[in-house]
Design an enzyme around this catalytic site. Structure first.
Site, PDB file in Angstrom:
ATOM      1  CD  GLU A 132      13.768   0.425   8.153  1.00 44.92           C
ATOM      2  OE1 GLU A 132      14.141   1.178   8.918  1.00 44.92           O
ATOM      3  OE2 GLU A 132      14.377  -0.438   7.734  1.00 44.92           O
TER       4      GLU A 132
ATOM      5  CD  GLU B  48      10.537  11.933  11.879  1.00 45.35           C
ATOM      6  OE1 GLU B  48       9.026  11.808  12.177  1.00 45.35           O
ATOM      7  OE2 GLU B  48      10.816  11.735  11.280  1.00 45.35           O
TER       8      GLU B  48
ATOM      9  CE  LYS C 163      -2.029   2.509   3.007  1.00 49.32           C
ATOM     10  NZ  LYS C 163      -1.847   3.815   2.490  1.00 49.32           N
TER      11      LYS C 163
ATOM     12  CB  CYS D  89      13.045   8.608   7.894  1.00 52.52           C
ATOM     13  SG  CYS D  89      14.417   7.709   6.862  1.00 52.52           S
TER      14      CYS D  89
HETATM   15  P1  NAD Z   1       2.397   7.658   8.414  1.00 45.72           P
HETATM   16  O1  NAD Z   1       2.679   6.680   9.525  1.00 45.72           O
HETATM   17  O2  NAD Z   1       1.336   8.739   8.662  1.00 45.72           O
HETATM   18  O3  NAD Z   1       2.026   7.005   7.090  1.00 45.72           O
HETATM   19  C1  NAD Z   1       2.739   5.902   6.706  1.00 45.72           C
HETATM   20  C2  NAD Z   1       2.012   4.931   5.778  1.00 45.72           C
HETATM   21  O4  NAD Z   1       1.134   4.370   7.031  1.00 45.72           O
HETATM   22  C3  NAD Z   1       0.944   5.301   4.898  1.00 45.72           C
HETATM   23  O5  NAD Z   1       0.891   4.717   3.758  1.00 45.72           O
HETATM   24  C4  NAD Z   1      -0.368   5.360   5.585  1.00 45.72           C
HETATM   25  O6  NAD Z   1      -1.458   5.345   4.771  1.00 45.72           O
HETATM   26  C5  NAD Z   1      -0.324   4.202   6.542  1.00 45.72           C
HETATM   27  N1  NAD Z   1      -1.079   4.237   7.755  1.00 45.72           N
HETATM   28  C6  NAD Z   1      -1.641   5.255   8.582  1.00 45.72           C
HETATM   29  N2  NAD Z   1      -2.129   4.709   9.544  1.00 45.72           N
HETATM   30  C7  NAD Z   1      -2.422   3.544   9.486  1.00 45.72           C
HETATM   31  C8  NAD Z   1      -2.855   2.528  10.406  1.00 45.72           C
HETATM   32  N3  NAD Z   1      -3.627   2.893  11.299  1.00 45.72           N
HETATM   33  N4  NAD Z   1      -2.740   1.290  10.020  1.00 45.72           N
HETATM   34  C9  NAD Z   1      -2.006   1.002   8.842  1.00 45.72           C
HETATM   35  N5  NAD Z   1      -1.452   1.993   8.095  1.00 45.72           N
HETATM   36  C10 NAD Z   1      -1.472   3.050   8.477  1.00 45.72           C
HETATM   37  O7  NAD Z   1       4.000   8.533   7.888  1.00 45.72           O
HETATM   38  P2  NAD Z   1       3.867   9.469   6.981  1.00 45.72           P
HETATM   39  O8  NAD Z   1       3.623  10.871   7.306  1.00 45.72           O
HETATM   40  O9  NAD Z   1       3.481   9.017   5.377  1.00 45.72           O
HETATM   41  O10 NAD Z   1       5.582   9.744   6.738  1.00 45.72           O
HETATM   42  C11 NAD Z   1       6.527  10.148   7.603  1.00 45.72           C
HETATM   43  C12 NAD Z   1       7.059   9.550   8.550  1.00 45.72           C
HETATM   44  O11 NAD Z   1       7.849   8.391   7.927  1.00 45.72           O
HETATM   45  C13 NAD Z   1       8.100  10.402   9.417  1.00 45.72           C
HETATM   46  O12 NAD Z   1       8.024  10.133  10.858  1.00 45.72           O
HETATM   47  C14 NAD Z   1       9.428   9.740   8.776  1.00 45.72           C
HETATM   48  O13 NAD Z   1      10.630   9.582   9.692  1.00 45.72           O
HETATM   49  C15 NAD Z   1       9.120   8.029   8.530  1.00 45.72           C
HETATM   50  N6  NAD Z   1       9.842   7.732   7.593  1.00 45.72           N
HETATM   51  C16 NAD Z   1      10.874   6.557   7.799  1.00 45.72           C
HETATM   52  C17 NAD Z   1      11.836   5.910   7.272  1.00 45.72           C
HETATM   53  C18 NAD Z   1      12.732   4.764   7.539  1.00 45.72           C
HETATM   54  O14 NAD Z   1      13.278   4.138   6.777  1.00 45.72           O
HETATM   55  N7  NAD Z   1      12.835   4.844   8.893  1.00 45.72           N
HETATM   56  C19 NAD Z   1      11.820   6.337   5.733  1.00 45.72           C
HETATM   57  C20 NAD Z   1      10.818   7.206   5.412  1.00 45.72           C
HETATM   58  C21 NAD Z   1       9.792   7.965   6.330  1.00 45.72           C
END
Ligand code: NAD
Length: 505
Positions: free
Chosen positions: A269, A405, A194, A303
């Site tokens: 991650e 963050e 997804k 991230c």
């Molecule tokens: P997010 O957690 O809001 O969303 C990430 C994904 O999770 C999206 O596809 C979203 O639709 C899905 N999601 C949201 N709620 C969910 C639920 N209840 N159950 C299952 N899936 C759900 O994060 P974001 O705003 O899209 O991304 C930013 C964050 O991602 C930042 O905190 C960043 O640090 C982190 N990030 C981490 C890495 C890494 O490799 N560690 C890489 C990129 C981004």
């Protein structure tokens, strides 16, 4: 979200003149199908204009995709495929991606707001390299044999985990997808991925290439959808054997508790507040340039962004003055299609507002704004989610802008006295994703690298990333590793086989 009648492709023309037929359905069993859910509207963050709408999966649609992956797992066309052939399919996919890299870079730049050249040279280079790298692993994943004496024989098989549910964020749309697909395919799993609702477009074009490369139907399925509905349905589905997630720490905790109910294997991650330490003996010019890239590239939406910069007291003032000059020299803020743009708009209005709110918080907490600290008007009509690259100095450890963050072009800088003080301050965080140390003292470089609590440490650089080097976090930055040989462990499991060759009871 609306429930308008489904149309499964649309002709698009991006501002750079690139035209293509954009699929808009869900990619299940190598076909684009209509959802029973609503739609997602993709917005250009540079203009706030609608690009198009795509189908959003309902929980029922996610179930269909999981069923397809479950069926494909045991089809001879996948299960019995020679691993070298599986690797060849992946190499073919990498070649097709490379042949379409301008298209992918155009889509991700438009959908996400990142500069086109950054998408082309950074994201696409990485995405192709990751699939190619793991394609090479497909026929090199072995078990072991154990010496049991002459009457017994034992060996291990390294087998796929099964159906994998993969959930990714929006900051590197296509390359995050490849980090998940590469090792999962190399190990022989099937998957439902997804993409983020903020960047739903490029993954569907990748679906076309999955089919063109010749992957059997159902091996790779892509669903766009909202986190609360589609994401949670995927993480909850009883036929999903593993959930691999990249996103925020808050969402990861929900996924972990969902997965706990059926003891699903997980890899997480998540977020970070990565420290960057500059010692007085560092090469100042290089420290300034890398630390600028470490927080200001990709609009600060990284991230592992090295967003907490600590500078030894003796060189603190000089560093600040050179860093601010570098920000002013490099951070040309503009739209995606201008080759001179270093920083595009933030991905969404929500992120833009969140970053501006943090800037307000930093000011109210008493941090000094050395430059930036405001939204920017780039267009005549005032549209677009643009923020001035912002440098907070003299930041104190109890300030929120030091601890939390922000995920935008905002850096917090503070002085330190000595090595012990710097390491303690670096480790005083709930996160542990990346860290960087700038020094010309070899012993100190290795000592500090070992002492810092993080999954990745850069010595004299920031954000360097290669498919062959493991990546992941400690503490609340994640569980498990992606990339490198370590990435294979996340997508395979060991079975032990004990053979009795003549030992009688
Ligand atoms: P997010 O957690 O809001 O969303 C990430 C994904 O999770 C999206 O596809 C979203 O639709 C899905 N999601 C949201 N709620 C969910 C639920 N209840 N159950 C299952 N899936 C759900 O994060 P974001 O705003 O899209 O991304 C930013 C964050 O991602 C930042 O905190 C960043 O640090 C982190 N990030 C981490 C890495 C890494 O490799 N560690 C890489 C990129 C981004």
């Amino acid at each position: 979200m609306s429930t308008m009648s489904p149309s499964l492709s649309v002709n698009l023309k991006a501002p750079n003149g690139k035209q293509w037929v954009q699929p808009t359905g869900l990619f299940i069993n190598n076909e684009f199908v209509a959802s029973t859910g609503g739609t997602i509207t993709s917005i250009d963050p540079a203009t706030e204009a609608e690009i198009t709408t795509v189908q959003a999966a309902s929980a029922e649609d996610v179930g269909k995709a999981v069923q397809a992956a479950h069926k494909a797992l045991n089809e001879p066309s996948w299960k019995e495929m020679d691993p070298s052939e599986r690797g060849a399919l992946m190499t073919k996919l990498a070649d097709l991606m490379e042949a379409n890299k301008e298209l992918f870079a155009t889509i991700d730049a438009w959908d996400n707001g990142k500069p086109y050249l950054e998408a082309l040279n950074n994201d696409l280079g990485e995405a192709v390299a990751v699939i190619r790298y793991y394609g090479g692993w497909a026929d090199k994943i072995h078990g072991q044999t154990m010496n049991m004496g002459p009457k017994k024989f034992a060996y291990t098989l390294r087998q796929p985990i099964g159906v994998v549910g993969q959930i990714i964020p929006w900051n590197y749309p296509l390359s995050m997808a490849t980090w998940k697909l590469g090792p999962a395919l190399a190990c022989g799993n099937t998957m439902v991925l997804k993409a983020s609702e903020q960047t739903p477009l490029s993954i569907l074009v990748l679906g076309q290439l999955i089919k063109e490369a010749g992957f059997p139907p159902g091996v790779v399925n892509f669903v766009n959808g909202y986190g609360k509905e589609a994401g949670s349905a995927l993480a909850n589905h009883p036929l999903v054997d593993k959930v691999a997630f990249t996103g925020s720490t808050a969402t990861a905790t929900q996924i972990m508790s969902t997965a706990a109910k059926s003891l699903k294997n997980i890899t997480l991650e998540t977020g970070g507040k990565s420290p960057l330490l500059v010692f007085a003996d560092a090469d100042m010019e290089q420290a300034v340039r890398w630390s600028h890239l470490g927080i200001m590239s990709n609009q600060g939406q990284i991230c592992t962004a090295t967003s907490r910069v600590m500078v030894q007291k003796d060189i603190y003032e000089e560093f600040i003055s050179q860093f601010v000059a570098e920000v002013k020299r490099m951070s040309k803020v503009g739209h995606q299609w201008d080759d001179a743009t270093y920083q595009g708009p933030q991905v969404t209005k929500q992120q833009y507002e969140k970053v501006l709110e943090y800037i307000k918080v930093g000011k109210s907490e008493g941090a000094n704004v050395a430059t930036g600290g405001k939204a920017l008007k780039v267009r005549e009509d005032g549209k677009g989610f643009y923020i001035a690259p912002t440098v907070f100095t003299d930041v104190k450890p109890d300030m929120r802008v030091w601890k939390e963050e922000i995920f935008g072009p905002v850096v917090a800088i503070a002085p330190f006295e000595g090595e012990a003080d710097a390491v303690a301050s670096a480790n005083d965080s709930t996160y542990g994703l990346g860290a960087a140390v700038f020094t010309t003292n070899l012993e100190r470089a290795h000592r500090v690298a070992a002492e810092i609590e993080s999954g990745v440490v850069w010595v004299n650089s920031s954000q360097d990333c290669y498919p062959r080097v493991p990546f992941g976090g400690v503490k609340q930055s994640g569980i498990g590793r992606e990339m490198g040989e370590a990435g294979l462990e996340a997508y395979s499991q060991i079975k032990s086989v004990l053979v009795n060759m003549g030992s009688k009871l």
